[in-house]
Scaffold this motif. Structure first.
Motif, PDB file in Angstrom:
ATOM      1  N   ARG A   2      -6.154   2.165  -0.261  1.00 43.35           N
ATOM      2  CA  ARG A   2      -6.768   3.438  -0.649  1.00 43.35           C
ATOM      3  C   ARG A   2      -6.711   4.363   0.564  1.00 43.35           C
ATOM      4  NH1 ARG A   2     -12.091   2.604  -1.276  1.00 43.35           N
ATOM      5  NH2 ARG A   2     -12.502   4.197  -2.852  1.00 43.35           N
ATOM      6  N   LEU A   3      -5.952   5.446   0.432  1.00 40.44           N
ATOM      7  CA  LEU A   3      -5.760   6.385   1.531  1.00 40.44           C
ATOM      8  C   LEU A   3      -6.389   7.726   1.181  1.00 40.44           C
ATOM      9  CD1 LEU A   3      -1.999   5.734   2.426  1.00 40.44           C
ATOM     10  CD2 LEU A   3      -4.032   4.693   3.454  1.00 40.44           C
ATOM     11  N   PRO A   4      -6.992   8.392   2.178  1.00 36.42           N
ATOM     12  CA  PRO A   4      -7.629   9.690   1.917  1.00 36.42           C
ATOM     13  C   PRO A   4      -6.621  10.831   1.907  1.00 36.42           C
ATOM     14  CG  PRO A   4      -7.960   9.068   4.205  1.00 36.42           C
ATOM     15  CD  PRO A   4      -7.232   7.920   3.553  1.00 36.42           C
ATOM     16  N   ARG A   5      -6.875  11.806   1.037  1.00 43.02           N
ATOM     17  CA  ARG A   5      -6.114  13.048   1.009  1.00 43.02           C
ATOM     18  C   ARG A   5      -6.900  14.138   1.739  1.00 43.02           C
ATOM     19  NH1 ARG A   5      -5.628  11.681  -4.673  1.00 43.02           N
ATOM     20  NH2 ARG A   5      -3.493  11.084  -5.254  1.00 43.02           N
ATOM     21  N   GLU A   6      -6.209  15.247   2.002  1.00 43.18           N
ATOM     22  CA  GLU A   6      -6.851  16.377   2.675  1.00 43.18           C
ATOM     23  C   GLU A   6      -8.011  16.949   1.861  1.00 43.18           C
ATOM     24  OE1 GLU A   6      -6.361  17.502   5.619  1.00 43.18           O
ATOM     25  OE2 GLU A   6      -4.420  16.691   6.249  1.00 43.18           O
ATOM     26  N   ASP A   7      -7.961  16.812   0.523  1.00 38.87           N
ATOM     27  CA  ASP A   7      -9.025  17.372  -0.315  1.00 38.87           C
ATOM     28  C   ASP A   7     -10.234  16.447  -0.435  1.00 38.87           C
ATOM     29  OD1 ASP A   7      -8.159  15.368  -2.007  1.00 38.87           O
ATOM     30  OD2 ASP A   7      -7.469  16.709  -3.604  1.00 38.87           O
ATOM     31  N   GLY A   8     -10.204  15.314   0.278  1.00 36.94           N
ATOM     32  CA  GLY A   8     -11.336  14.402   0.268  1.00 36.94           C
ATOM     33  C   GLY A   8     -11.253  13.293  -0.753  1.00 36.94           C
ATOM     34  N   SER A 341      -8.214  11.914  18.759  1.00 35.89           N
ATOM     35  CA  SER A 341      -9.116  12.610  17.831  1.00 35.89           C
ATOM     36  C   SER A 341      -8.588  13.969  17.401  1.00 35.89           C
ATOM     37  CB  SER A 341     -10.491  12.797  18.486  1.00 35.89           C
ATOM     38  OG  SER A 341     -10.392  13.652  19.622  1.00 35.89           O
ATOM     39  N   ALA A 342      -7.357  14.334  17.826  1.00 35.74           N
ATOM     40  CA  ALA A 342      -6.856  15.684  17.586  1.00 35.74           C
ATOM     41  C   ALA A 342      -6.382  15.909  16.153  1.00 35.74           C
ATOM     42  CB  ALA A 342      -5.731  16.012  18.562  1.00 35.74           C
ATOM     43  N   ARG A 343      -6.147  14.848  15.403  1.00 36.26           N
ATOM     44  CA  ARG A 343      -5.716  14.981  14.011  1.00 36.26           C
ATOM     45  C   ARG A 343      -6.736  14.326  13.086  1.00 36.26           C
ATOM     46  NH1 ARG A 343      -1.726  18.877  13.465  1.00 36.26           N
ATOM     47  NH2 ARG A 343       0.295  18.213  14.305  1.00 36.26           N
ATOM     48  N   SER A 344      -6.788  14.812  11.857  1.00 40.96           N
ATOM     49  CA  SER A 344      -7.746  14.291  10.882  1.00 40.96           C
ATOM     50  C   SER A 344      -7.301  12.945  10.342  1.00 40.96           C
ATOM     51  CB  SER A 344      -7.881  15.279   9.717  1.00 40.96           C
ATOM     52  OG  SER A 344      -6.674  15.294   8.955  1.00 40.96           O
ATOM     53  N   LEU A 345      -8.234  12.213   9.769  1.00 46.85           N
ATOM     54  CA  LEU A 345      -7.899  10.927   9.160  1.00 46.85           C
ATOM     55  C   LEU A 345      -6.884  11.084   8.023  1.00 46.85           C
ATOM     56  CD1 LEU A 345      -8.447   7.861   9.138  1.00 46.85           C
ATOM     57  CD2 LEU A 345     -10.215   8.312   7.418  1.00 46.85           C
ATOM     58  N   PRO A 346      -7.021  12.077   7.122  1.00 46.82           N
ATOM     59  CA  PRO A 346      -5.986  12.238   6.092  1.00 46.82           C
ATOM     60  C   PRO A 346      -4.603  12.498   6.682  1.00 46.82           C
ATOM     61  CG  PRO A 346      -7.969  13.400   5.441  1.00 46.82           C
ATOM     62  CD  PRO A 346      -8.182  12.953   6.858  1.00 46.82           C
ATOM     63  N   HIS A 347      -4.527  13.244   7.781  1.00 46.65           N
ATOM     64  CA  HIS A 347      -3.233  13.484   8.424  1.00 46.65           C
ATOM     65  C   HIS A 347      -2.637  12.169   8.903  1.00 46.65           C
ATOM     66  CE1 HIS A 347      -0.279  15.770  10.851  1.00 46.65           C
ATOM     67  NE2 HIS A 347      -0.384  14.737  11.663  1.00 46.65           N
ATOM     68  N   LEU A 348      -3.437  11.344   9.546  1.00 49.11           N
ATOM     69  CA  LEU A 348      -2.947  10.062  10.047  1.00 49.11           C
ATOM     70  C   LEU A 348      -2.559   9.131   8.907  1.00 49.11           C
ATOM     71  CD1 LEU A 348      -5.542   9.497  12.914  1.00 49.11           C
ATOM     72  CD2 LEU A 348      -3.261  10.517  13.075  1.00 49.11           C
ATOM     73  N   ALA A 372      -5.766  -0.310   7.941  1.00 47.46           N
ATOM     74  CA  ALA A 372      -7.013  -0.616   7.239  1.00 47.46           C
ATOM     75  C   ALA A 372      -8.189  -0.644   8.211  1.00 47.46           C
ATOM     76  CB  ALA A 372      -6.885  -1.956   6.520  1.00 47.46           C
ATOM     77  N   SER A 373      -7.964  -1.164   9.418  1.00 52.02           N
ATOM     78  CA  SER A 373      -9.059  -1.200  10.406  1.00 52.02           C
ATOM     79  C   SER A 373      -9.446   0.205  10.821  1.00 52.02           C
ATOM     80  CB  SER A 373      -8.651  -2.046  11.606  1.00 52.02           C
ATOM     81  OG  SER A 373      -7.662  -1.408  12.395  1.00 52.02           O
ATOM     82  N   LEU A 374      -8.468   1.110  10.980  1.00 55.48           N
ATOM     83  CA  LEU A 374      -8.780   2.487  11.325  1.00 55.48           C
ATOM     84  C   LEU A 374      -9.553   3.164  10.200  1.00 55.48           C
ATOM     85  CD1 LEU A 374      -8.433   4.864  13.317  1.00 55.48           C
ATOM     86  CD2 LEU A 374      -6.306   5.413  12.132  1.00 55.48           C
ATOM     87  N   LEU A 375      -9.112   2.951   8.982  1.00 55.68           N
ATOM     88  CA  LEU A 375      -9.802   3.535   7.839  1.00 55.68           C
ATOM     89  C   LEU A 375     -11.261   3.054   7.764  1.00 55.68           C
ATOM     90  CD1 LEU A 375      -6.959   3.152   5.200  1.00 55.68           C
ATOM     91  CD2 LEU A 375      -7.825   5.322   6.093  1.00 55.68           C
ATOM     92  N   SER A 376     -11.467   1.777   8.073  1.00 61.41           N
ATOM     93  CA  SER A 376     -12.823   1.226   7.964  1.00 61.41           C
ATOM     94  C   SER A 376     -13.762   1.874   8.975  1.00 61.41           C
ATOM     95  CB  SER A 376     -12.783  -0.291   8.158  1.00 61.41           C
ATOM     96  OG  SER A 376     -12.496  -0.634   9.495  1.00 61.41           O
ATOM     97  N   VAL A 377     -13.244   2.251  10.148  1.00 61.08           N
ATOM     98  CA  VAL A 377     -14.070   2.916  11.150  1.00 61.08           C
ATOM     99  C   VAL A 377     -14.630   4.229  10.591  1.00 61.08           C
ATOM    100  CG1 VAL A 377     -14.011   4.089  13.393  1.00 61.08           C
ATOM    101  CG2 VAL A 377     -12.928   1.860  13.132  1.00 61.08           C
ATOM    102  N   PHE A 378     -13.843   4.869   9.731  1.00 59.01           N
ATOM    103  CA  PHE A 378     -14.244   6.137   9.137  1.00 59.01           C
ATOM    104  C   PHE A 378     -14.930   5.941   7.765  1.00 59.01           C
ATOM    105  CE2 PHE A 378     -11.171   7.403  12.255  1.00 59.01           C
ATOM    106  CZ  PHE A 378     -11.618   8.633  12.721  1.00 59.01           C
ATOM    107  N   GLY A 379     -15.197   4.700   7.421  1.00 64.67           N
ATOM    108  CA  GLY A 379     -15.945   4.442   6.190  1.00 64.67           C
ATOM    109  C   GLY A 379     -15.114   4.354   4.941  1.00 64.67           C
ATOM    110  N   VAL A 380     -13.790   4.246   5.066  1.00 58.96           N
ATOM    111  CA  VAL A 380     -12.929   4.101   3.889  1.00 58.96           C
ATOM    112  C   VAL A 380     -12.636   2.611   3.719  1.00 58.96           C
ATOM    113  CG1 VAL A 380     -10.748   4.744   2.794  1.00 58.96           C
ATOM    114  CG2 VAL A 380     -11.906   6.352   4.324  1.00 58.96           C
ATOM    115  N   SER A 381     -13.354   1.981   2.835  1.00 62.32           N
ATOM    116  CA  SER A 381     -13.185   0.537   2.628  1.00 62.32           C
ATOM    117  C   SER A 381     -12.021   0.279   1.691  1.00 62.32           C
ATOM    118  CB  SER A 381     -14.453  -0.073   2.066  1.00 62.32           C
ATOM    119  OG  SER A 381     -14.786   0.541   0.812  1.00 62.32           O
ATOM    120  N   GLN A 382     -11.466  -0.918   1.770  1.00 63.29           N
ATOM    121  CA  GLN A 382     -10.308  -1.298   0.946  1.00 63.29           C
ATOM    122  C   GLN A 382     -10.722  -2.295  -0.137  1.00 63.29           C
ATOM    123  OE1 GLN A 382      -7.273   0.297   1.373  1.00 63.29           O
ATOM    124  NE2 GLN A 382      -8.579   1.499   2.735  1.00 63.29           N
TER     125      GLN A 382
END
Length: 382
Positions: A2-8, A341-348, A372-382
Motif C-alpha cells: 500500500r503506497l501513498p499518493r500525493e492526494d493522501g 527530509s527534502a521530499r515527501s513520502l508520496p514522492h519517495l 515497507a520499513s520507511l512507510l511504517s515510520v510514517f504510519g503507513v502499515s502494510q
C-alpha cells in the motif's frame, strides 16, 4: 504494498518478484558516459548544520559499482551535495580518495572544482580566482580531470560577460589538462541565475561559446544542465571540433545521447547514478549501431528521471539516495545535512514504484522490505 499518493489516498502496488540481471561490462566506445555520484553519509555522525561526515567505505564502494559497469565517475559534483551540505574540506578528501580508487581499477574520473569554500561574499574577482585555483590544484594533484563548476560567488560578484571571460580565461590558461566547463541552470541552483553575465539565455550562450572558442585545446567539453533539449542541440552544433557536449539534461537524455544527423551528446548525468547498469548496457548497444535497442532500454527510464528531478529540481539527490538504499548499495537512508527530509513520502513511494517497474533493484525483496520499513515510520502499515 500500500503506497501513498500525493492526494493522501493509498493504492496497491505489486512489487516485482524476480530481479532483472544487468552484468558488468567494459566502458562504452561510442560515447563518453559519466555518472555524477552521490555520497553516503555516516548515520551515526550526521547532523544538520555540521561538517559533513561520510561513510567512506560505502561511498567508495558505490564508485566501484559504477566503474564495474563501464561508466566513468563525475566526483564532487552537485549530486554529491556540493553547496547543499558537502563542505569543501570533505569534498577535497573525497576527490583524493576517489581518484586513488579510480587509479586502482583503471576507471575514468572527473572532479568538480569550484569556489564553495568561500563562506562569505567574495570581495573581488581575485578572491574568486584564488578559490578556484585552490580547488583546481586539489583536483590536478589527485590526477583527475577537472570540471570547472559554476560559482555562486562569481555569479554574485560579476558585473557582466567580461568578468566571466577574465576568470575562466585565467583558469583555462593555467589548467594542466583540458577541462570540462559546467553550466548549471537556475532550476538546479537559483543562485546561478544570470550566469555568464546575462539573464537572457541567448546572450549567455554567446558568451559561453566565445569563451570555448577563445581557448583551443584547453576545453575537453561542456556540460549543460538546463533540461532544454533544443538549447543543448543548438549549442552542440556550434562547438568547435574536438570539444564534446556532455548532456546534463535528466529529462531528454535518450534522444540527446542517441543524436541526429548532425551529431550526438556524451553524458555526465546525475540520473545515471541509479540508472548505471541500464545506462551502460544501453550505450554499449549504440556501439554496435543498435539505436532501437538503446532507445528500448533508456526511453522507459525517463518517467522515473522526470519524477526524481521534478521541481524543486535541486532536491533530486533525495530520490537518488533513496534508490541506492533500496538497491542495497548502502545500509540506511540518511543524507548529509538531513536532506532525506527534502521530499515527501508520496514522492519517495512513487520513485520506488517506478524503479521497481524498471527492474533496478538487484534484490526486489530487500527493496520491498526497506520501503515497507520507511512507510511504517510514517504510519503507513502494510
Amino acid at each position: 504494498m500500500r503506497l501513498p499518493r500525493e492526494d493522501g489516498t493509498l493504492h496497491d502496488h505489486h512489487p516485482r518478484a524476480d530481479p532483472v540481471r544487468h552484468h558488468p561490462g567494459p566502458p562504452p566506445r561510442s560515447r563518453a558516459v559519466l555518472a555524477a555520484a552521490h555520497v553516503v553519509a555516516d548515520p551515526n555522525r550526521t547532523a544538520a548544520g555540521t561538517p559533513a561526515a561520510l561513510d567512506w567505505d560505502a561511498t567508495l564502494a558505490f564508485r566501484r559499482h559504477l566503474w564495474s559497469h563501464g561508466l566513468g565517475v563525475a566526483e564532487a559534483m552537485d549530486t554529491a551535495q556540493r553547496g547543499m551540505g558537502l563542505d569543501w574540506p570533505t569534498a577535497a578528501e573525497l576527490i583524493g580518495r576517489s581518484a586513488a580508487e579510480a587509479r586502482a581499477v583503471g576507471g575514468r574520473i572527473v572532479c568538480g572544482a569550484g569556489t564553495d569554500q568561500l563562506t562569505a561574499p567574495a570581495r573581488d574577482l581575485a578572491e574568486v580566482v584564488a578559490a578556484y585555483e585552490e580547488q583546481l590544484a586539489v583536483v590536478e594533484d589527485s590526477g583527475a580531470q577537472p570540471v570547472l563548476m559554476a560559482s555562486r560567488a562569481l555569479a554574485a560578484l560579476a558585473r557582466g560577460p567580461e568578468d566571466y571571460a577574465q576568470v575562466y580565461g585565467h583558469l583555462l590558461r593555467q589548467s594542466a589538462r583540458p577541462a570540462v566547463l559546467h553550466w548549471l541552470g537556475p532550476m538546479f541552483d537559483p543562485a546561478l541565475t544570470g550566469y555568464w553575465g546575462s539573464a537572457d539565455l541567448g546572450a549567455a550562450t554567446e558568451t559561453f561559446l566565445d569563451l570555448v572558442a577563445a581557448h583551443p585545446g584547453k576545453v575537453d567539453g561542456v556540460k549543460v544542465s538546463f533540461l532544454d533539449a533544443g538549447h543543448e542541440v543548438a549549442l552542440r552544433r556550434r562547438l568547435p571540433d574536438g570539444v564534446r557536449c556532455y548532456t546534463g539534461d535528466d529529462f531528454h537524455y535518450p534522444e540527446l545521447i542517441d543524436g541526429d544527423d548532425h551529431g550526438s551528446s556524451h553524458a555526465l548525468l546525475g540520473v545515471f547514478d541509479p540508472l548505471a547498469p541500464l545506462a551502460a548496457e544501453g550505450v554499449r548497444r549504440l556501439d554496435t549501431g543498435d539505436h532501437e535497442g538503446f532507445r528500448a532500454l533508456l526511453d522507459p527510464t525517463v518517467e522515473l528521471a522526470r519524477h526524481l528531478f521534478r521541481d524543486p529540481t535541486r532536491y533530486y539527490k533525495t530520490g537518488v539516495v533513496l534508490l541506492a538504499w533500496l538497491a542495497g548499495h548502502q545500509s540506511h537512508f540518511t543524507m548529509v545535512g538531513g536532506l532525506q527530509s527534502a521530499r515527501s513520502l508520496p514522492h519517495l513511494a512513487r520513485a520506488y514504484q517506478l524503479a521497481d517497474g524498471l527492474g533496478l533493484f538487484p534484490d526486489p525483496g530487500l527493496a520491498r522490505s526497506r520501503m515497507a520499513s520507511l512507510l511504517s515510520v510514517f504510519g503507513v502499515s502494510q
